[in-house]
Design a protein around this motif. Structure first.
Motif, PDB file in Angstrom:
ATOM      1  N   ALA A 115       0.840  -1.107  -0.129  1.00 45.46           N
ATOM      2  CA  ALA A 115      -0.053  -0.039   0.062  1.00 45.46           C
ATOM      3  C   ALA A 115       0.982   1.466  -0.010  1.00 45.46           C
ATOM      4  N   THR A 116       0.288   2.389  -0.598  1.00 42.60           N
ATOM      5  CA  THR A 116       1.236   3.785  -0.341  1.00 42.60           C
ATOM      6  C   THR A 116       0.993   4.267   1.026  1.00 42.60           C
ATOM      7  N   LEU A 117       2.096   4.782   1.401  1.00 44.56           N
ATOM      8  CA  LEU A 117       1.999   5.641   2.572  1.00 44.56           C
ATOM      9  C   LEU A 117       1.257   6.814   2.425  1.00 44.56           C
ATOM     10  N   ALA A 118       0.128   7.257   3.570  1.00 48.64           N
ATOM     11  CA  ALA A 118      -0.670   8.180   3.733  1.00 48.64           C
ATOM     12  C   ALA A 118       0.144   9.355   4.260  1.00 48.64           C
ATOM     13  N   ALA A 119       1.242   9.041   5.018  1.00 46.19           N
ATOM     14  CA  ALA A 119       1.981  10.194   5.671  1.00 46.19           C
ATOM     15  C   ALA A 119       3.358   9.745   5.879  1.00 46.19           C
ATOM     16  N   ILE A 171      -1.819   3.354   3.503  1.00 42.43           N
ATOM     17  CA  ILE A 171      -1.564   2.912   4.734  1.00 42.43           C
ATOM     18  C   ILE A 171      -1.105   4.055   5.456  1.00 42.43           C
ATOM     19  N   THR A 172      -1.625   3.962   6.841  1.00 44.09           N
ATOM     20  CA  THR A 172      -1.390   5.079   7.959  1.00 44.09           C
ATOM     21  C   THR A 172      -0.889   4.385   9.358  1.00 44.09           C
ATOM     22  N   ALA A 173       0.413   4.628   9.487  1.00 45.91           N
ATOM     23  CA  ALA A 173       0.580   3.929  10.934  1.00 45.91           C
ATOM     24  C   ALA A 173      -0.156   4.547  12.070  1.00 45.91           C
ATOM     25  N   GLU A 174      -0.259   3.958  12.988  1.00 46.60           N
ATOM     26  CA  GLU A 174      -1.107   4.349  14.256  1.00 46.60           C
ATOM     27  C   GLU A 174       0.147   5.304  14.921  1.00 46.60           C
ATOM     28  N   THR A 175      -0.427   6.417  15.745  1.00 45.38           N
ATOM     29  CA  THR A 175       0.670   7.524  16.319  1.00 45.38           C
ATOM     30  C   THR A 175       1.119   6.725  17.638  1.00 45.38           C
ATOM     31  N   ARG A 176       0.349   5.825  18.236  1.00 42.70           N
ATOM     32  CA  ARG A 176       0.927   5.111  19.377  1.00 42.70           C
ATOM     33  C   ARG A 176       1.282   3.672  19.042  1.00 42.70           C
ATOM     34  N   GLN A 177       2.672   3.297  19.289  1.00 43.08           N
ATOM     35  CA  GLN A 177       3.168   2.182  18.846  1.00 43.08           C
ATOM     36  C   GLN A 177       3.530   1.271  20.141  1.00 43.08           C
ATOM     37  N   ASP A 178       3.211   1.755  21.279  1.00 39.72           N
ATOM     38  CA  ASP A 178       3.670   1.089  22.485  1.00 39.72           C
ATOM     39  C   ASP A 178       3.155  -0.833  22.183  1.00 39.72           C
ATOM     40  N   SER A 179       3.835  -1.447  22.696  1.00 43.90           N
ATOM     41  CA  SER A 179       3.327  -2.871  22.652  1.00 43.90           C
ATOM     42  C   SER A 179       2.472  -3.254  23.574  1.00 43.90           C
ATOM     43  N   ALA A 180       2.137  -2.483  24.387  1.00 43.56           N
ATOM     44  CA  ALA A 180       1.027  -2.856  25.487  1.00 43.56           C
ATOM     45  C   ALA A 180      -0.363  -2.664  24.987  1.00 43.56           C
ATOM     46  N   LEU A 181      -0.479  -1.745  23.914  1.00 39.03           N
ATOM     47  CA  LEU A 181      -1.730  -1.155  23.760  1.00 39.03           C
ATOM     48  C   LEU A 181      -2.667  -2.107  22.885  1.00 39.03           C
ATOM     49  N   LEU A 182      -3.467  -2.635  23.453  1.00 34.46           N
ATOM     50  CA  LEU A 182      -4.408  -3.793  22.811  1.00 34.46           C
ATOM     51  C   LEU A 182      -5.421  -2.911  22.084  1.00 34.46           C
ATOM     52  N   SER A 183      -6.002  -1.504  22.449  1.00 37.79           N
ATOM     53  CA  SER A 183      -6.980  -0.863  21.669  1.00 37.79           C
ATOM     54  C   SER A 183      -6.530  -0.420  20.346  1.00 37.79           C
ATOM     55  N   VAL A 184      -5.145   0.034  20.298  1.00 39.57           N
ATOM     56  CA  VAL A 184      -4.479   0.284  19.326  1.00 39.57           C
ATOM     57  C   VAL A 184      -4.541  -0.651  18.286  1.00 39.57           C
ATOM     58  N   ARG A 187       8.747  -2.338   8.350  1.00 32.84           N
ATOM     59  CA  ARG A 187       9.795  -1.525   8.114  1.00 32.84           C
ATOM     60  C   ARG A 187      11.300  -2.459   8.386  1.00 32.84           C
ATOM     61  N   PRO A 188      11.937  -2.546   7.228  1.00 32.71           N
ATOM     62  CA  PRO A 188      13.192  -3.373   7.337  1.00 32.71           C
ATOM     63  C   PRO A 188      14.394  -2.833   8.367  1.00 32.71           C
ATOM     64  N   PRO A 189      15.173  -3.326   8.948  1.00 32.72           N
ATOM     65  CA  PRO A 189      15.998  -2.447   9.706  1.00 32.72           C
ATOM     66  C   PRO A 189      16.767  -1.626   9.119  1.00 32.72           C
ATOM     67  N   ASN A 190      16.863  -0.844   9.837  1.00 33.20           N
ATOM     68  CA  ASN A 190      17.638   0.612   9.222  1.00 33.20           C
ATOM     69  C   ASN A 190      17.069   1.317   8.149  1.00 33.20           C
ATOM     70  N   ASP A 191      15.882   0.994   7.827  1.00 30.99           N
ATOM     71  CA  ASP A 191      14.929   1.853   6.841  1.00 30.99           C
ATOM     72  C   ASP A 191      15.177   3.119   6.922  1.00 30.99           C
ATOM     73  N   GLY A 192      15.281   3.835   5.926  1.00 35.65           N
ATOM     74  CA  GLY A 192      15.433   5.266   5.952  1.00 35.65           C
ATOM     75  C   GLY A 192      14.016   6.169   6.260  1.00 35.65           C
ATOM     76  N   PRO A 193      14.077   7.295   6.339  1.00 36.66           N
ATOM     77  CA  PRO A 193      12.684   7.902   6.400  1.00 36.66           C
ATOM     78  C   PRO A 193      11.837   7.617   5.315  1.00 36.66           C
ATOM     79  N   ARG A 194      10.533   7.527   5.520  1.00 34.50           N
ATOM     80  CA  ARG A 194       9.904   7.218   4.134  1.00 34.50           C
ATOM     81  C   ARG A 194       8.687   8.452   4.012  1.00 34.50           C
ATOM     82  N   ASN A 195       8.384   8.694   2.893  1.00 33.91           N
ATOM     83  CA  ASN A 195       7.564  10.017   2.550  1.00 33.91           C
ATOM     84  C   ASN A 195       6.291   9.374   2.111  1.00 33.91           C
ATOM     85  N   SER A 196       5.291  10.276   2.176  1.00 36.27           N
ATOM     86  CA  SER A 196       3.804   9.867   1.734  1.00 36.27           C
ATOM     87  C   SER A 196       4.110   9.517   0.027  1.00 36.27           C
ATOM     88  N   GLY A 197       3.152   8.629   0.071  1.00 35.46           N
ATOM     89  CA  GLY A 197       3.386   7.959  -1.387  1.00 35.46           C
ATOM     90  C   GLY A 197       4.285   6.975  -1.586  1.00 35.46           C
TER      91      GLY A 197
END
Ligand code: AMP
Ligand code: MG
Length: 390
Positions: free
Chosen positions: A324-328, A349-362, A372-382
């Protein structure tokens, strides 16, 4: 730390396809067929009418031709007479086309008076006949391995296959560990929480065709863990949840090795889910999952699902990725492969803002794990990104 891919390869080496068993067709939906199933007959077994009408010889047809009705062929009641020139047989859907006839004229296109019919409509070009074996022929096969869907079950029934051979359901023991855990429905103490990912994992694994059993919660002490491993000893795959890190109360690895664990790996370069361990424990494969609810579930998607599919004879392959293409824009990734909770809508595709691995609601809001592959650089929308649907 090993990569996700290496961990998966090592996990595949710990399991093999289950032995097979016969099941009757009524219990076969969702099971994985291990041997080809072969048609015992043609379908249709005879050339059959596709409509209600009259069976004639096509050579007799002219505009407004007349025919003498000599008898009737109904479903389950063939006419034991041939249709000669100038004759026809009354025929119904599914009935055998009598010898001599090679075309059915639908009843709407004729006028009947007594035992005579006359063509009065535009009969078109179709012969309205389902030719013998036009669906499948004796000896045609439904190929294994195959997870049986309702349409497959219908086909097998038509093939007169009443029993199929399938891979046995892998028996999976799920052991939650922790002094802080109680089961859903119980009343937790002030310092307790509810075991949650255990139930999510059971749902995930049962849905794949395994038989996952939730064992009583093992407290954080050796005798409790030993008892749980003992209760799990008939399983094909033992999965522990929690107690796999390096804290004072994380005893899973140490108890398992005292019980004979041949450890294959511990710790994976991924996020969430780093403290994952795996090996063979006597007759079973063993996977020790991290306890954090989302970590355990992500590891379920990334590791347990492909492992169970391999045990079900469907081949050893990673979970299928989609794109999918990144939305942001998203910032660069660290050294571990990151499975970000995300939402895919209309190919974006939009990543959730909160990525804590305890958050079941997210996690419950998400429908994808953005990879994201290891050491993947910054990614841009699109940018086009891989994800796992969840
Ligand atoms: P552990 O790996 O045992 O240190 O657990 C990590 C975190 O996950 C802790 O906050 C635990 O309370 C939590 N946890 C462990 N097992 C479960 C479980 N089965 N369900 C929900 N949370 C859990
Ligand atoms: Mg714990």
């Amino acid at each position: 730390m090993i990569s996700v891919q290496t961990a998966l390869e090592q996990l595949f080496a710990l399991v093999s396809p289950m032995e097979t068993e016969g099941v009757s067709l009524v219990n076969a939906a969702g099971r994985v067929m291990s041997h080809d199933a072969t048609a015992n007959r043609d379908q249709p077994p005879f050339s059959a009418s596709a409509m209600d009408g009259y069976a004639v010889r096509s050579g007799d047809i002219t505009p407004s031709a007349s025919f003498q009705v000599i008898g009737e062929s109904a479903a389950g009641h063939a006419l034991d007479q041939s249709v000669a020139s100038g004759q026809c047989a009354r025929i119904f859907t599914g009935a055998p086309v009598p010898p001599g006839a090679d075309r059915v004229i639908i009843q709407e296109d004729v006028t009947r008076e007594g035992d005579t019919i006359r063509i009065t409509g535009d009969i078109g070009t179709s012969d309205h006949i389902r030719k013998q074996a036009s669906d499948f022929a004796t000896g045609d096969a439904l190929r294994a391995p195959r997870r049986l869907r309702p349409s497959d079950i219908a086909l097998l029934a038509a093939m007169n296959v009443a029993q199929v051979t399938v891979y046995r359901k892998p028996q999976i023991a799920l052991i939650s560990t922790g002094d802080e855990l109680v089961m859903p429905g119980e009343t937790p103490g002030p310092d307790q929480i509810i075991a949650s990912n255990t139930f999510g994992l059971k749902a995930m694994l049962d849905d794949l065709g395994a038989n996952a059993r939730i064992l009583p919660i093992a407290r954080d002490n050796r005798p409790a863990l030993e008892l749980s491993f003992d209760l799990a000893k008939d399983a094909d795959l033992i999965v522990t949840i929690g107690g796999a890190s390096v804290g004072d109360h994380d005893l899973v690895g140490s108890v398992a090795s005292d019980l004979g664990l041949e450890q294959k790996f511990y710790k994976i370069a991924m996020r969430p889910g780093k403290p994952l361990m795996a090996g063979r424990l006597n007759d079973a494969a063993f996977v020790g999952l991290p306890g954090n609810p989302v970590s355990a579930m992500v590891c379920g998607h990334v590791f347990l699902k492909p492992v169970v599919l391999a045990m079900l004879g469907l081949g050893a392959a990673p979970s299928l990725r989609q794109q999918a293409t990144l939305a942001a824009d998203i910032p660069e990734n660290g050294p571990r492969e990151h499975y970000m909770r995300a939402t895919v809508t209309n190919g974006k595709i939009t990543a959730e803002t909160r990525q804590d691995s305890a958050l079941l609601s997210v996690f419950a809001d998400a429908n994808a794990l953005l990879i994201r592959p290891p050491n993947d650089g910054p990614r841009n929308s699109g940018d086009v990104m891989d994800y796992l649907p969840i």
